[in-house]
Motif scaffolding. Structure first.
Motif, PDB file in Angstrom:
ATOM      1  N   THR A 283      -8.091  77.499 -92.566  1.00 11.90           N
ATOM      2  CA  THR A 283      -7.057  78.454 -91.986  1.00 11.90           C
ATOM      3  C   THR A 283      -6.320  77.573 -90.955  1.00 11.90           C
ATOM      4  O   THR A 283      -6.809  76.982 -89.514  1.00 11.90           O
ATOM      5  CB  THR A 283      -7.589  79.407 -90.984  1.00 11.90           C
ATOM      6  OG1 THR A 283      -8.408  79.369 -90.220  1.00 11.90           O
ATOM      7  CG2 THR A 283      -8.188  80.261 -92.641  1.00 11.90           C
ATOM      8  N   ASP A 284      -5.185  78.297 -89.970  1.00  9.35           N
ATOM      9  CA  ASP A 284      -4.859  77.471 -88.078  1.00  9.35           C
ATOM     10  C   ASP A 284      -5.264  78.088 -87.663  1.00  9.35           C
ATOM     11  O   ASP A 284      -5.283  77.429 -86.788  1.00  9.35           O
ATOM     12  CB  ASP A 284      -2.645  77.418 -88.840  1.00  9.35           C
ATOM     13  CG  ASP A 284      -3.027  78.695 -88.342  1.00  9.35           C
ATOM     14  OD1 ASP A 284      -3.858  79.835 -88.779  1.00  9.35           O
ATOM     15  OD2 ASP A 284      -1.859  79.031 -87.887  1.00  9.35           O
TER      16      ASP A 284
ATOM     17  N   GLU B 187       1.628  79.952 -92.099  1.00 16.05           N
ATOM     18  CA  GLU B 187       0.562  80.263 -91.231  1.00 16.05           C
ATOM     19  C   GLU B 187       0.256  81.702 -91.596  1.00 16.05           C
ATOM     20  O   GLU B 187      -1.017  82.039 -90.772  1.00 16.05           O
ATOM     21  CB  GLU B 187       0.678  79.446 -90.231  1.00 16.05           C
ATOM     22  CG  GLU B 187       1.918  80.097 -89.542  1.00 16.05           C
ATOM     23  CD  GLU B 187       3.182  79.209 -89.997  1.00 16.05           C
ATOM     24  OE1 GLU B 187       4.818  79.880 -89.474  1.00 16.05           O
ATOM     25  OE2 GLU B 187       2.810  78.482 -90.895  1.00 16.05           O
TER      26      GLU B 187
ATOM     27  N   TRP C  40      -1.956  85.181 -86.232  1.00 19.49           N
ATOM     28  CA  TRP C  40      -0.754  84.442 -86.065  1.00 19.49           C
ATOM     29  C   TRP C  40      -1.425  84.446 -84.190  1.00 19.49           C
ATOM     30  O   TRP C  40      -0.390  83.308 -83.610  1.00 19.49           O
ATOM     31  CB  TRP C  40       0.820  85.278 -85.449  1.00 19.49           C
ATOM     32  CG  TRP C  40       0.944  86.177 -86.669  1.00 19.49           C
ATOM     33  CD1 TRP C  40       1.696  84.960 -87.834  1.00 19.49           C
ATOM     34  CD2 TRP C  40       1.340  87.102 -87.167  1.00 19.49           C
ATOM     35  NE1 TRP C  40       2.854  86.395 -89.096  1.00 19.49           N
ATOM     36  CE2 TRP C  40       1.886  87.595 -88.557  1.00 19.49           C
ATOM     37  CE3 TRP C  40       0.763  88.918 -86.615  1.00 19.49           C
ATOM     38  CZ2 TRP C  40       1.511  88.788 -89.111  1.00 19.49           C
ATOM     39  CZ3 TRP C  40       0.642  89.481 -87.218  1.00 19.49           C
ATOM     40  CH2 TRP C  40       1.463  89.596 -88.593  1.00 19.49           C
TER      41      TRP C  40
ATOM     42  N   THR D  12      -0.001  80.115 -83.964  1.00 20.41           N
ATOM     43  CA  THR D  12       1.314  79.611 -84.828  1.00 20.41           C
ATOM     44  C   THR D  12       2.288  79.050 -83.690  1.00 20.41           C
ATOM     45  O   THR D  12       3.143  78.252 -84.268  1.00 20.41           O
ATOM     46  CB  THR D  12       2.548  81.030 -85.384  1.00 20.41           C
ATOM     47  OG1 THR D  12       2.244  81.873 -84.559  1.00 20.41           O
ATOM     48  CG2 THR D  12       1.208  81.522 -86.310  1.00 20.41           C
TER      49      THR D  12
ATOM     50  N   HIS E 122      -0.982  73.026 -81.278  1.00 22.41           N
ATOM     51  CA  HIS E 122      -1.202  72.372 -82.389  1.00 22.41           C
ATOM     52  C   HIS E 122      -1.529  70.955 -82.367  1.00 22.41           C
ATOM     53  O   HIS E 122      -2.440  70.151 -83.089  1.00 22.41           O
ATOM     54  CB  HIS E 122      -0.617  72.742 -84.082  1.00 22.41           C
ATOM     55  CG  HIS E 122      -0.634  74.117 -84.560  1.00 22.41           C
ATOM     56  ND1 HIS E 122      -0.147  75.211 -83.955  1.00 22.41           N
ATOM     57  CD2 HIS E 122      -1.457  74.929 -85.302  1.00 22.41           C
ATOM     58  CE1 HIS E 122      -0.425  76.099 -84.058  1.00 22.41           C
ATOM     59  NE2 HIS E 122      -1.366  75.921 -85.356  1.00 22.41           N
TER      60      HIS E 122
ATOM     61  N   ASP F 123      -1.483  72.897 -89.244  1.00 17.59           N
ATOM     62  CA  ASP F 123      -0.664  74.159 -88.780  1.00 17.59           C
ATOM     63  C   ASP F 123      -0.786  75.090 -89.756  1.00 17.59           C
ATOM     64  O   ASP F 123       0.073  76.377 -89.578  1.00 17.59           O
ATOM     65  CB  ASP F 123       0.638  73.556 -88.463  1.00 17.59           C
ATOM     66  CG  ASP F 123       1.797  74.524 -88.134  1.00 17.59           C
ATOM     67  OD1 ASP F 123       1.501  75.766 -86.965  1.00 17.59           O
ATOM     68  OD2 ASP F 123       2.987  74.393 -87.833  1.00 17.59           O
ATOM     69  N   LYS F 124      -1.058  75.674 -91.185  1.00 12.93           N
ATOM     70  CA  LYS F 124      -0.753  76.453 -92.264  1.00 12.93           C
ATOM     71  C   LYS F 124      -1.921  76.442 -92.400  1.00 12.93           C
ATOM     72  O   LYS F 124      -3.205  76.113 -92.190  1.00 12.93           O
ATOM     73  CB  LYS F 124      -0.096  75.318 -93.139  1.00 12.93           C
ATOM     74  CG  LYS F 124       1.436  74.703 -92.897  1.00 12.93           C
ATOM     75  CD  LYS F 124       2.396  75.978 -92.870  1.00 12.93           C
ATOM     76  CE  LYS F 124       3.571  75.368 -92.435  1.00 12.93           C
ATOM     77  NZ  LYS F 124       4.385  76.519 -92.233  1.00 12.93           N
ATOM     78  N   ASP F 125      -2.104  77.537 -93.581  1.00 10.94           N
ATOM     79  CA  ASP F 125      -3.009  78.072 -93.958  1.00 10.94           C
ATOM     80  C   ASP F 125      -3.891  77.346 -95.327  1.00 10.94           C
ATOM     81  O   ASP F 125      -2.832  77.610 -96.055  1.00 10.94           O
ATOM     82  CB  ASP F 125      -3.601  79.152 -94.475  1.00 10.94           C
ATOM     83  CG  ASP F 125      -3.165  80.591 -93.229  1.00 10.94           C
ATOM     84  OD1 ASP F 125      -4.267  79.907 -92.136  1.00 10.94           O
ATOM     85  OD2 ASP F 125      -2.845  81.333 -93.057  1.00 10.94           O
TER      86      ASP F 125
END
Length: 386
Positions: A46-47, A187, A193, A196, A201, A208-210
């Motif tokens: 995950t992010d 994300e 959040w 995000t 990052h 930066d994403k899940d």
């Protein structure tokens, strides 16, 4: 991993037997459907593992207990060609998402989720090496996208995905699947959040994403017509039609020759009104048969035979029927039997036209090659003997 699989696949399939490979014809819409079921091991990245909260300091292993779980999948799809297909796949149920609820402690948040994806399948085995219905291993990369739902937190997110499907043929209807894949979710899929902000990052890109990676073992079940038919052999069809045209031309030439001979008789007849003068027709009339058959191939062949029968009845003439077979097929004994039966078939037709059986003589000369092409020797001839 994908490059490694690809290298091994191409090296392996380069030795694939080429005997059964062929170009294929397009199947109907209802052909080449399949369903898939499987169980998988999935791992979430995950992010929340990066950003303002700091690195969660977890191992990247997909078997880390804070990020991994078992899951299940089901899919339905169709191959539009041996190399290109589409499938709709539903997978998920359970997952663990790494979460830092205290600065020093990281746990896996247990969630229920699903992902619904539409995938484009590329069977590189068939595309690069040619279609082979008996190939054991098919190497199938895929890509696609869809929608995901985190049911625990009631969040939806779009996702993209790539992966590799390996199919191992067990039978015409069943294959064993080994699949690996990567889903890249928005994300907010994890339900948080907190991290995000782009400046939090440090340009980590996909982090930066899940993300979800998975490995899956399952089965493919082919529905309805599961194979592809060869493209028709156009050259063979042309040869067949050409042979039929040649046979018709041969019959036409025989008819033209008979017409010319009769015209010559009429032209040179010295006493056309004398009832005692009889001109005997001596040119044999041919009746053709198909390979290894004793039935007359075309009733058109009997037109000239009927004229000859009328002449024989009017003039009390004897007829000789001779049967033949082509020597290129069948044994000597079989061809002898076949030629005799063909002669008897034509003799029966003559009797039906009014010729007395006592005026008909039959004989069989077995397999011959006097005519070219040799299939024209599959015939019987009728001629006046006196």
């Amino acid at each position: 991993m994908v490059l490694a699989f690809a290298g091994v696949s191409v090296a392996s399939m380069a030795q694939d037997d080429a005997v059964n490979r062929y170009s294929v014809a397009t199947n109907s819409f209802w052909s080449n459907w399949f369903i898939q079921i499987g169980a998988n091991w999935n791992a979430f990245y995950t992010d929340e593992e990066h950003g303002v909260r700091g690195d969660l300091d977890l191992s990247n292993s997909p078997f880390e207990k804070e990020r991994s779980s078992i899951g299940a999948a089901v899919a339905i799809g169709k191959w539009f060609t041996p190399g290109i297909g589409l499938r709709t796949k539903l997978q998920g149920i359970w997952g663990n998402m790494p979460y830092q609820w205290q600065r020093e402690q990281v746990e896996g948040r247990f969630v229920r989720y699903w992902t619904l994806s539409e995938d484009v399948l590329l069977n590189l085995s068939n595309m690069l090496l040619g279609y082979n219905p008996n190939r054991v291993w098919n190497f199938i990369p895929f890509f696609g996208g869809g929608i995901s739902r985190n049911m625990t937190d009631n969040f939806y997110a779009m996702h993209l995905r790539v992966g590799l499907l390996n199919e191992f043929r067990l039978s015409k209807r069943v294959a064993l699947n080994l699949e690996i894949g990567w889903n890249r979710h928005e994300e907010d899929f994890s339900g948080m959040w907190g991290n995000t902000l782009k400046n939090a990052h440090n340009g980590r890109g996909w982090e930066d994403k899940d993300n979800t990676v998975y490995g899956e073992l399952g089965f493919t079940f082919n529905l309805g017509k599961a194979t592809w038919d060869p493209v028709p052999d156009v050259d063979a069809i042309k040869r067949m039609y050409q042979a039929q045209i040649d046979a018709l031309n041969s019959q036409l030439n025989d008819a033209n020759a008979e017409i010319a001979r009769l015209n010559n008789l009429i032209k040179n007849h010295k006493c056309p009104t004398c009832p005692d003068v009889h001109e005997f027709i001596t040119t044999p009339v041919s009746v053709f048969f198909n390979l290894n058959r004793t039935e007359i191939a075309s009733q058109k062949d009997l037109v000239n035979v009927r004229a000859l029968a009328k002449y024989a009845v009017d003039n009390n003439s004897n007829l000789l029927v001779t049967g033949y077979a082509d020597s290129a097929t069948g044994s000597v004994d079989h061809n002898q039997w076949l030629s005799e039966r063909r002669a008897e078939t034509v003799a029966g037709e003559l009797e039906g036209m009014g010729v007395s059986s006592s005026k008909i003589t039959t004989r069989g000369l077995g397999g011959v090659d006097t005519l070219s092409p040799i299939e024209f020797n599959r015939r019987a001839t009728v001629q006046i003997t006196e």
